[in-house]
Design an enzyme around this catalytic site. Structure first.
Site, PDB file in Angstrom:
ATOM      1  N   ASP A  19      -4.081   6.302  -2.975  1.00  0.00           N
ATOM      2  CA  ASP A  19      -2.719   5.829  -2.188  1.00  0.00           C
ATOM      3  C   ASP A  19      -1.844   4.543  -3.377  1.00  0.00           C
ATOM      4  OD1 ASP A  19      -4.569   3.801  -1.759  1.00  0.00           O
ATOM      5  OD2 ASP A  19      -4.498   3.359   0.316  1.00  0.00           O
ATOM      6  N   ASP A  74      -1.778   1.269  -3.850  1.00  0.00           N
ATOM      7  CA  ASP A  74      -3.015   0.375  -4.351  1.00  0.00           C
ATOM      8  C   ASP A  74      -4.556   0.424  -4.110  1.00  0.00           C
ATOM      9  OD1 ASP A  74      -3.109   0.729  -1.459  1.00  0.00           O
ATOM     10  OD2 ASP A  74      -3.267  -2.316  -1.397  1.00  0.00           O
ATOM     11  N   SER A  90       0.634  -0.732  -0.180  1.00  0.00           N
ATOM     12  CA  SER A  90       0.221   0.278   0.222  1.00  0.00           C
ATOM     13  C   SER A  90       0.713   1.330   0.298  1.00  0.00           C
ATOM     14  CB  SER A  90      -0.386  -0.389   1.124  1.00  0.00           C
ATOM     15  OG  SER A  90      -2.186   1.178   0.807  1.00  0.00           O
ATOM     16  N   ASP A 134      -6.826   1.098  -2.947  1.00  0.00           N
ATOM     17  CA  ASP A 134      -8.126   1.331  -2.596  1.00  0.00           C
ATOM     18  C   ASP A 134      -8.616   2.301  -1.491  1.00  0.00           C
ATOM     19  OD1 ASP A 134      -5.760   0.366   0.068  1.00  0.00           O
ATOM     20  OD2 ASP A 134      -6.621  -1.087   0.923  1.00  0.00           O
TER      21      ASP A 134
END
Length: 451
Positions: free
Chosen positions: A236, A238, A97, A240
């Site tokens: 961010d 990734d 992340s 999510d």
């Protein structure tokens, strides 16, 4: 073997000392031992170490007898989507992340993309990683799985495409993985996108993508003003989580986005249940009640919120940390659905994002989350409850300490991973009172910490 990369909800650690291909291969074997999965989705983020770790992970899965469905470079939500949409037995996303670029990690789910956390199997998997392992009688196979068309169709199925009209939107992928998804969506949407740090690049030439850090926000805010955009969005690594900027370049606290999304979903669905965390609540409760819904408070953390959403069949769940969960996305979090819903609201209402948010900030001004490092977080929280609890209208312990008075309230909770307490304060339409009580609490915390 160093297993310090195993955390409460996922795996995170430095490469190669805390996470490396050898450990990844063992995790694959242990995952199949634990879950008996036969069909597993594997995806990975843009970090330089991710392809090698994903390859080793897949080798372990196949050696244990599971078939691997490789979706390649992607975001965490695409692993969630593929696992649930194609009825797989589980999924693993290789990602760290917003951690530093020399880190990596994994997020693991079971059937229906149910999270695997420390309280339901992750600790057992950690203990199993030591082995010994035997190869399965028949090795699993590997297959590339292309999901883009189904994924994009599913995202757009959650908004009314016919209601969308031209908007100008600044998008900052932070050189993470969001850029290709925006490009795919752009072919179907009437929006003009101004792209910043758009190309996936695991070297992170513009810094690790983490819009929660104030120093990372200026480039998006300035572009919104320069381009005369209707809003800005940053993700961010990734993707999510997504973060919003209004047309004035102002960063919008996640708390107010939770209320906006809850309201939008309830308008679309004609009522339903909404899950929210206990840190800041009044704005969300107010909007949910006005829209004919039911607001339900839940302990902070994705595993808790996802389970409570399933228990309640909730339409939507939101955390002020910018995690947004959707029933029609396998109860999982997405960084793409929130901005599509906000864009839909702008098009339907003809209002600016600032006008939608200003009224809510005025009604329920909030401190934002304030972190303090302390020696004994649990004792500090007990001391604050002793000071404030007796005269309160209500005291709750869903997550840390929540104390409500007629005109203001606060939540004080401890971190799961470090000796830190996190304070949030809000009031009913009185910014001066909110600031006064915030300072008063910080002073009380400092004094209690010395005692």
């Amino acid at each position: 073997m160093d297993l310090s990369c195993f955390k409460a909800y996922d795996l995170r650690g430095r490469v190669p000392d805390q996470l490396n291909p050898e450990l990844a291969e063992r995790i694959g074997r242990a995952y199949v031992d634990l879950t008996a999965a036969k069909r597993v989705v594997v995806g990975y983020d843009i970090r330089l170490s991710s392809p090698e770790i994903a390859t080793a992970l897949s080798a372990g899965l196949k050696a244990a007898g599971a078939d691997v469905y490789d979706i390649g470079l992607c975001g965490t939500e695409q692993v969630y989507f593929a696992t649930s949409y194609y009825n797989m037995d589980g999924g693993i996303m290789v990602t760290a992340s917003h951690n530093p670029k020399d880190h990596n990690g994994m997020k693991l789910v079971g059937p229906e993309s149910r999270p695997i956390s420390s309280d339901n199997g992750l600790n057992t998997l950690r203990d199993r990683v030591h082995g010994p392992f035997e190869d399965a009688p028949t090795f699993g196979r590997s297959e590339c799985l292309t999901i883009e068309v189904d994924y994009i169709n599913h995202l757009l199925g959650l908004v009314d495409e016919g209601a969308l009209s031209p908007l100008k939107i600044v998008v900052n992928a932070g050189n993470g993985g969001a850029g290709p998804v925006i490009d795919a969506l752009a072919r179907r949407l009437p929006f003009e996108f101004v792209r910043l740090h758009h190309q996936p690049d695991g070297h992170f030439p513009n810094g690790v993508p983490n819009p929660l850090l104030e120093e990372n926000r200026a480039v998006t805010a300035e572009a919104v003003l320069r381009e005369g955009a209707d809003m800005g969005i940053a993700w961010d690594g990734d993707y999510d989580r997504c973060f919003f900027f209004d047309e004035k370049g102002r960063f919008i606290e996640g708390y107010y986005i939770v209320g906006l999304l809850a309201d939008q979903f309830l308008r679309k669905m004609g009522g339903g249940r909404i899950i929210h965390d206990p840190r800041l609540t009044w704005n969300t409760r107010d909007l949910v009640q006005a829209a004919g819904g039911k607001a339900i408070e839940c302990k902070t953390g994705h595993a808790f919120i996802k389970q409570r959403m399933r228990d309640e069949d909730a339409l939507y769940g939101g955390e002020m940390s910018a995690h947004h969960y959707f029933r029609d996305f396998a109860y999982c979090d997405s960084g793409m659905i929130p901005w599509l819903l906000v864009a839909e609201r702008l098009c339907q209402s003809g209002q600016t994002l600032s006008s939608l948010i200003d009224a809510r900030i005025e009604a329920y001004p909030a401190s934002g989350e304030i972190n303090r490092t302390v020696d004994d977080p649990a004792r500090l929280i007990e001391a604050i409850e002793e000071i404030y609890g007796a005269d309160a209208v209500s005291v709750g312990h869903v997550d840390g300490l929540s104390v409500e008075f007629e005109r203001w309230r606060f939540n004080l909770r401890m971190s799961n991973t470090e000796p830190v307490v996190r304070l949030n304060v809000e009031s009913r339409g009185d910014i001066a009172l909110m600031k006064e009580k915030t300072m008063e609490l910080l002073t009380a915390m400092e004094q209690a910490g010395r005692n």
